[in-house]
Motif scaffolding. Structure first.
Motif, PDB file in Angstrom:
ATOM      1  N   ALA A   1      -0.344 -17.791  12.491  1.00 14.64           N
ATOM      2  CA  ALA A   1      -0.147 -17.621  11.172  1.00 14.64           C
ATOM      3  C   ALA A   1      -1.499 -16.817  10.681  1.00 14.64           C
ATOM      4  CB  ALA A   1      -0.213 -19.074  10.448  1.00 14.64           C
ATOM      5  N   ASP A   2      -2.567 -16.864  11.374  1.00 13.10           N
ATOM      6  CA  ASP A   2      -3.604 -16.002  10.844  1.00 13.10           C
ATOM      7  C   ASP A   2      -3.159 -14.579  10.849  1.00 13.10           C
ATOM      8  OD1 ASP A   2      -3.177 -16.094  13.827  1.00 13.10           O
ATOM      9  OD2 ASP A   2      -5.118 -15.385  14.310  1.00 13.10           O
ATOM     10  N   LYS A   3      -2.420 -14.204  11.917  1.00 13.12           N
ATOM     11  CA  LYS A   3      -2.099 -12.530  11.593  1.00 13.12           C
ATOM     12  C   LYS A   3      -1.015 -12.302  10.744  1.00 13.12           C
ATOM     13  CE  LYS A   3      -2.407 -11.280  16.582  1.00 13.12           C
ATOM     14  NZ  LYS A   3      -1.513 -10.716  17.722  1.00 13.12           N
ATOM     15  N   LEU A   4      -0.317 -13.316  10.353  1.00 19.97           N
ATOM     16  CA  LEU A   4       0.630 -13.121   9.044  1.00 19.97           C
ATOM     17  C   LEU A   4      -0.130 -13.114   7.911  1.00 19.97           C
ATOM     18  CD1 LEU A   4       3.371 -12.896   7.557  1.00 19.97           C
ATOM     19  CD2 LEU A   4       3.545 -15.645   7.796  1.00 19.97           C
ATOM     20  N   LEU A   5      -1.136 -13.999   7.805  1.00 17.65           N
ATOM     21  CA  LEU A   5      -2.129 -14.026   6.477  1.00 17.65           C
ATOM     22  C   LEU A   5      -2.972 -12.718   6.481  1.00 17.65           C
ATOM     23  CD1 LEU A   5      -3.712 -17.493   6.790  1.00 17.65           C
ATOM     24  CD2 LEU A   5      -2.052 -16.769   5.096  1.00 17.65           C
ATOM     25  N   THR A   6      -3.413 -12.122   7.682  1.00 19.86           N
ATOM     26  CA  THR A   6      -4.098 -10.744   7.572  1.00 19.86           C
ATOM     27  C   THR A   6      -3.019  -9.628   6.945  1.00 19.86           C
ATOM     28  OG1 THR A   6      -5.326 -11.797   9.306  1.00 19.86           O
ATOM     29  CG2 THR A   6      -5.263  -9.148   9.201  1.00 19.86           C
ATOM     30  N   ARG A   7      -1.860  -9.786   7.670  1.00 20.61           N
ATOM     31  CA  ARG A   7      -1.006  -8.670   7.269  1.00 20.61           C
ATOM     32  C   ARG A   7      -0.688  -8.916   5.643  1.00 20.61           C
ATOM     33  NH1 ARG A   7       3.843  -9.755  10.166  1.00 20.61           N
ATOM     34  NH2 ARG A   7       4.817  -8.130   8.792  1.00 20.61           N
ATOM     35  N   ALA A   8      -0.680  -9.937   4.907  1.00 22.28           N
ATOM     36  CA  ALA A   8      -0.391 -10.344   3.750  1.00 22.28           C
ATOM     37  C   ALA A   8      -1.642  -9.954   2.646  1.00 22.28           C
ATOM     38  CB  ALA A   8      -0.260 -11.712   3.417  1.00 22.28           C
ATOM     39  N   GLN A   9      -2.725  -9.586   3.232  1.00 26.35           N
ATOM     40  CA  GLN A   9      -4.004  -9.262   2.229  1.00 26.35           C
ATOM     41  C   GLN A   9      -3.594  -8.383   1.255  1.00 26.35           C
ATOM     42  OE1 GLN A   9      -7.472  -8.867   4.730  1.00 26.35           O
ATOM     43  NE2 GLN A   9      -8.840  -8.090   2.886  1.00 26.35           N
TER      44      GLN A   9
END
Length: 233
Positions: free
Chosen positions: A141-149
């Motif tokens: 989820a950390d990578k998903l959140l980063t992509r959502a920035q």
């Protein structure tokens, strides 16, 4: 017994994609807790030497340029609904009766309640935090959140970056405490009480993780997911 940095990392931190700062905070928390279990003291050791961290290499994942789709973002709200279910049904989820869910969990404490054989199963916590399967909504989820920035308004960017860092730390800490709890009786000076104590620590981390994920969902303005039930698995 001496608790090494390497021992702390082996309880789960090595599997995380976290920042160096987050990893330092995780180890600072887990080392005293492990020491407390080994000496039979339920109060956490007040301090820990982090100088051994200097020689450790930390891997920070590269930021992906692709903005997540609506379906991918929905994983965040689905994961949030699962965490809500976990907290509402904590004892039920973390206790398995009339059967063992895995060989590893089979080594955990076995207790008898009303003539029914039950295994306290702290590792079930990891099922809800994205640490067990690539199909889990919160997997990486950390990578998903980063992509959502890029979807975050400019005035919320600092808050969102803080959320990403906090999520990495707290989610990993919850998983690590659950893993440590699963060996609470097998360790020297271990006991059934240690399993309960460490599992309670894991629950505290899950509560904080839920709040952090709620912040991310609010900042991104995501619609809620349907209420989760075990039948929906």
């Amino acid at each position: 017994a001496a608790i090494t940095f390497g021992a702390a990392m082996r309880v789960g931190v090595q599997t995380a994609h976290v920042t160096k700062g987050a990893a330092q905070r995780i180890v600072a928390r887990i080392l005293p807790t492990m020491a407390a279990v080994l000496i039979g003291n339920t109060q956490l050791v007040p301090s820990v030497d982090l100088t051994s961290l200097r020689a450790v290499q930390f891997s920070v994942p590269a930021v992906s340029a692709s903005v997540p789709t609506d379906a991918e973002l929905a994983r965040l709200t689905q994961g949030y609904a699962r965490i809500e279910y976990l907290l509402k049904n904590w004892d039920e989820v973390t206790t398995v009766c009339n059967g063992i869910v895995s060989e590893q969990e089979g080594r955990q404490v076995v207790r008898t309640e009303g003539g029914v054989r039950c295994n306290k199963s702290p590792l079930r916590v990891q099922d809800y935090m994205g640490f067990k399967s690539t199909l889990d909504p919160l997997f990486r989820a950390d990578k998903l959140l980063t992509r959502a920035q890029p979807l975050v308004p400019d005035d919320k960017q600092d808050d969102f970056i803080s959320v990403i860092d906090s999520w990495s730390e707290k989610a990993q800490m919850a998983s690590t405490m659950a893993y440590t709890s699963s060996w609470g009786e097998a360790n020297p000076n271990g006991s059934k009480e240690n399993i309960e104590i460490l599992l309670d620590e894991a629950k505290k981390e899950v509560v904080q993780t839920k709040a952090i994920l709620r912040q991310a969902i609010d900042i991104l303005g995501l619609p809620p997911a349907p209420e989760y039930t075990e039948k929906a698995r």
